[in-house]
Design a protein around this motif. Structure first.
Motif, PDB file in Angstrom:
ATOM      1  N   GLY A   1      -3.885  -2.665   0.198  1.00 20.73           N
ATOM      2  CA  GLY A   1      -4.954  -1.692   0.354  1.00 20.73           C
ATOM      3  C   GLY A   1      -6.305  -2.274  -0.015  1.00 20.73           C
TER       4      GLY A   1
ATOM      5  N   MET B   1       0.839  -1.196   0.000  1.00 19.23           N
ATOM      6  CA  MET B   1       0.000   0.000   0.000  1.00 19.23           C
ATOM      7  C   MET B   1       0.877   1.251   0.000  1.00 19.23           C
ATOM      8  SD  MET B   1      -3.240   0.972   2.419  1.00 19.23           S
ATOM      9  CE  MET B   1      -2.314   0.983   3.952  1.00 19.23           C
ATOM     10  N   GLU B   2       0.720   2.045  -1.050  1.00 18.48           N
ATOM     11  CA  GLU B   2       1.439   3.313  -1.162  1.00 18.48           C
ATOM     12  C   GLU B   2       0.425   4.443  -1.293  1.00 18.48           C
ATOM     13  OE1 GLU B   2       4.162   2.978  -4.388  1.00 18.48           O
ATOM     14  OE2 GLU B   2       5.100   1.147  -3.610  1.00 18.48           O
ATOM     15  N   ASN B   3       0.922   5.693  -1.250  1.00 14.83           N
ATOM     16  CA  ASN B   3      -0.009   6.820  -1.212  1.00 14.83           C
ATOM     17  C   ASN B   3      -0.895   6.909  -2.454  1.00 14.83           C
ATOM     18  OD1 ASN B   3       2.341   7.475  -2.631  1.00 14.83           O
ATOM     19  ND2 ASN B   3       2.082   9.673  -2.315  1.00 14.83           N
ATOM     20  N   ARG B   4      -0.373   6.613  -3.633  1.00 12.12           N
ATOM     21  CA  ARG B   4      -1.162   6.701  -4.858  1.00 12.12           C
ATOM     22  C   ARG B   4      -1.439   5.328  -5.479  1.00 12.12           C
ATOM     23  NH1 ARG B   4       2.641  10.829  -5.249  1.00 12.12           N
ATOM     24  NH2 ARG B   4       1.757  12.928  -5.058  1.00 12.12           N
ATOM     25  N   SER B   5      -0.988   4.299  -4.813  1.00 16.57           N
ATOM     26  CA  SER B   5      -1.168   2.942  -5.337  1.00 16.57           C
ATOM     27  C   SER B   5      -1.408   1.988  -4.167  1.00 16.57           C
ATOM     28  CB  SER B   5       0.081   2.519  -6.126  1.00 16.57           C
ATOM     29  OG  SER B   5      -0.042   1.210  -6.613  1.00 16.57           O
ATOM     30  N   PRO B   6      -2.676   1.761  -3.807  1.00 17.67           N
ATOM     31  CA  PRO B   6      -2.977   0.962  -2.615  1.00 17.67           C
ATOM     32  C   PRO B   6      -2.567  -0.502  -2.713  1.00 17.67           C
ATOM     33  CG  PRO B   6      -4.868   2.286  -3.280  1.00 17.67           C
ATOM     34  CD  PRO B   6      -3.884   2.335  -4.413  1.00 17.67           C
TER      35      PRO B   6
END
Length: 386
Positions: free
Chosen positions: A234, A225-230
């Motif tokens: 995510g 999970m990243e800020n623009r790519s869950p």
């Protein structure tokens, strides 16, 4: 009819506590709960000695135990050994899990599972096929030379056996399995889990719509999970239709990450605990081989030579204690993560995962402080005493 009464214990039935009551068992099933002192005269009385009586643990990812790896021994006796090893730690139902292997080994594992069902091996719930239709980019300890796309022949073979099991799970990656194939697998009786994949949040959502209902060992071998790519992490937390298994050993997932994930999970799906256990459980083995590669056992974890985690060296009772003592969960929720939630995932919550009239009499008796396992019971029979 054989009638047993478990008295002098605190009963946690999976939802609430039942104090001052006795648990009645008849012919392998719970008959009911009665006030203490009102057990039928003909009942065989078992004294729980003030201990905690709780639902038995259900493990949906067990690669081995008792010195046996399912990949190395696809037989009824191999399955029996694995089930017996894990029963020592409170597991009353499990899915022997086949790690990515050849079509021949997969076929043998399925046949062994069908025989184990026919022979009513205590603790055998069904199978988990973890691969071979995964992503090499997220292979983990799986042999990349054995990973491949799912063909029509593969799918047809799986469709022919799915309904023959009470419970069967398959871990797949969208990179090598289509949405239509997932829909057909679900229709054939499979619980489809996403894992060992770089799938995006959006792709995971489409596969959930197609019938996938789970994510395999959350945070491990999947898109993060990243800020623009869950990513799949995510998606597993945000999409209510997805459940997620998690390894609670302190090596696969940090306690803080686990705690945050548990708070974030959207229902109705749940995070449930799995061991991902290998053959070392219940033994003093220092290591073993997997697909011809040496696995090393050191300080509570299992790794390849390069340090890659290769399954886990933990049992279900220890996992429950980790959730309570390290993550800080209440006893009740930790037990539900090891019993009720996995029963829900596999569609067997009408007979397992709770202590209730008509359910399979699978349970554990713990010490009064729940810090120690006293005994394990499967189908109303005591299969292990500490």
């Amino acid at each position: 009819m054989t009638l047993t009464a478990i008295e002098n214990g605190r009963i946690f039935d999976g939802e609430i506590w039942r104090d001052g009551q006795a648990l009645l068992i008849s012919d392998g099933r719970f008959e009911g709960i009665r006030p203490a002192g009102e057990s039928p005269r003909e009942a065989d009385v078992i004294d729980a000695q003030g201990g905690v009586i709780a639902p038995g643990f259900i493990d949906l990812q067990v690669n081995g135990g008792g010195g046996v790896m399912f990949n190395d021994d696809q037989s009824v006796e191999g399955i029996r050994t694995i089930c017996e090893a894990h029963a020592r730690f409170g597991t009353t139902a499990l899915l022997p899990t086949l790690i990515t292997d050849t079509p021949e080994i997969t076929a043998a594992a399925i046949e062994a599972g069908l025989q184990a069902k026919a022979e009513h091996v205590p603790g055998f719930l069904g199978l988990h096929l973890e691969g071979p239709h995964l992503s090499t980019a997220r292979k983990g300890a799986h042999d990349p030379s054995l990973i491949r796309p799912m063909t029509e022949e593969d799918l047809t073979r799986l469709e022919s056996v799915g309904q023959r099991f009470d419970a069967i799970m398959i871990t797949i990656a969208p990179e090598n399995v289509t949405e239509d194939q997932v829909t057909r697998l679900k229709a054939a009786g499979f619980t489809v889990s996403l894992g060992h994949t770089n799938a995006s949040y959006e792709t995971a959502g489409k596969y959930a719509d197609a019938g996938a209902s789970c994510a395999t060992h959350l945070f491990n071998a999947m898109s993060q999970m990243e800020n623009r790519s869950p990513g799949l992490v995510g998606a597993a937390l945000d999409i209510g239709a997805l459940n997620a298994g998690i390894i609670a050993d302190g090596f696969h997932v940090h306690k803080g990450t686990m705690s945050a994930a548990l708070r974030a999970k959207r229902g109705p799906g749940h995070i449930f605990v799995v061991t991902d256990a290998m053959s070392t459980i219940g033994t003093d083995l220092s290591g073993f081989t997997l697909n011809g590669r040496q696995i090393y056992r050191t300080e509570g974890k299992l790794t390849l030579a390069d340090g890659t985690l290769a399954g886990a060296d933990i049992d279900m009772f220890s996992s429950v204690r980790f959730l309570i003592e390290i993550v800080g969960l209440p006893f009740e929720e930790a037990v539900r993560m090891a019993s009720l939630y996995p029963a829900n995932v596999m569609g067997v919550s009408d007979r397992k995962g709770r202590i209730a009239a008509g359910y399979d009499a699978d349970f554990v008796i713990l010490s009064a402080d729940a810090a120690h396992l006293t005994s394990t019971w499967i189908g109303g029979s005591c299969v292990h005493v500490t």
